[in-house]
Write an enzyme that holds these catalytic residues in place. Structure first.
Site, PDB file in Angstrom:
ATOM      1  N   GLY A 118       3.004 -12.288   7.541  1.00 45.95           N
ATOM      2  CA  GLY A 118       2.291 -11.558   6.382  1.00 45.95           C
ATOM      3  C   GLY A 118       3.264 -10.819   5.342  1.00 45.95           C
ATOM      4  N   TYR A 133      -8.858   2.198  11.309  1.00 48.18           N
ATOM      5  CA  TYR A 133      -7.715   1.859  10.186  1.00 48.18           C
ATOM      6  C   TYR A 133      -7.756   2.659   9.183  1.00 48.18           C
ATOM      7  CZ  TYR A 133      -5.209  -1.222   7.015  1.00 48.18           C
ATOM      8  OH  TYR A 133      -4.432  -1.726   5.751  1.00 48.18           O
ATOM      9  N   SER A 186      -2.423   1.426   2.291  1.00 50.50           N
ATOM     10  CA  SER A 186      -3.439   0.600   1.825  1.00 50.50           C
ATOM     11  C   SER A 186      -4.500   1.284   0.951  1.00 50.50           C
ATOM     12  CB  SER A 186      -4.354   0.172   3.199  1.00 50.50           C
ATOM     13  OG  SER A 186      -5.454  -0.497   3.056  1.00 50.50           O
TER      14      SER A 186
END
Length: 289
Positions: free
Chosen positions: A14, A152, A139
């Site tokens: 990734g 998360y 994120s």
């Protein structure tokens, strides 16, 4: 070639893989690290494809000894450490009531405490050199919560506060801290690395049906994501090389739109719109099972 080293964690796939190879292609001396070296094949293959050299090392962000070993090697280099890219992370899907304490702690151990431990180990090298870059791969989930993502998102929110505070602490030492905030990127986090809370799929879960619809909706969002991992790697390159790097780099058109909307709309109004839209999408989604 810039001979000062750049340490990249979570390089087996990734964003980490793409970042390590991208930085090496730009002439940097990259230490690409991962927890399990048996998973280095994809990294080695991509490095060979682009004809770049990497220093591949084992580093588990939750294991201080492995971090110390890699940094001792870098510290002995004539040109030292230029930057650390904290990319290693994990995702855990499931509604909060179905997430156990131990599962939540594992996410925090990797995403938060692992990032902090690696960063703490790098800071003495940066202070001594009176320069350095700390890049934290956060994120949009670090600024905007979503259902089924309590583990998360809350861990990424923690990284946002950590990054802001650390940037202020390190400014007098010539060290810059940047947060890179991708939206949906098609990576292994949503493939073989996707982790689901044990209770989320239990027949006894009160959230099982809506969670399965959420997974179907998430899969659709990932498939339609037009932002490649290379866009994140390019943002990281800017954070590493810019004379005055920004505190935040938002990556992806969808991500920029959502965060801009949240910034410009009154908080309560945005929340009502966001919850209404999510609820509508989940009611329309078809279960994965």
């Amino acid at each position: 070639m810039d001979k000062a080293a750049i340490l990249v964690t979570g390089s087996s796939s990734g964003i980490g893989l793409e970042t390590a190879v991208h930085l090496a292609a730009k002439g940097f001396n990259v230490y690409a690290t991962m927890r399990d070296l048996s998973r280095r094949q994809a990294l080695d293959s991509e490095a060979a494809k682009r004809n770049v050299a990497l220093n591949v090392r084992q580093l588990d962000t939750t294991d201080p000894e492995s971090t110390s070993a890699v940094l001792a090697e870098i510290a002995a280099l004539p040109h030292g450490l230029r930057a650390v890219v904290n990319n290693a992370g994990s995702i855990l899907r499931g509604y909060f009531e179905d997430v156990s304490d131990s599962e939540m702690r594992r996410v925090y151990d990797t995403n938060v405490f692992g990032t902090m431990a690696v960063t703490r180990a790098c800071l003495p090298l940066f202070r001594k050199a009176r320069s350095g870059r700390v890049v934290i791969v956060s994120s949009t989930g670090g600024r905007l919560g979503s259902p089924g993502n309590s583990a998360y998102c809350s861990s990424k929110f923690a990284l946002e506060g950590f990054g802001e505070s650390l940037r202020q602490e390190m400014a007098p030492f010539g060290v810059f801290v940047s947060l890179v905030e991708p939206g949906f990127i098609r990576t292994e986090l949503f493939g073989r690395n996707r982790q689901i809370a044990a209770g989320a799929l239990s027949p006894d879960s009160s959230y099982r049906e809506i969670f399965l619809r959420l997974e179907a909706f998430t899969d659709q969002q990932v498939r339609s994501a037009g932002t490649p991992a290379s866009a994140v790697a390019e943002a990281i390159l800017r954070a590493v090389t810019s004379r005055s790097p920004r505190i935040r780099y938002v990556v992806g058109r969808r991500a920029r739109f959502l965060l801009s909307l949240r910034r410009h709309l009154p908080g309560e109004f945005f929340d009502r719109i966001w919850i209404r839209e999510i609820t509508k999408r989940l009611s329309e989604a078809k279960s994965t099972q």
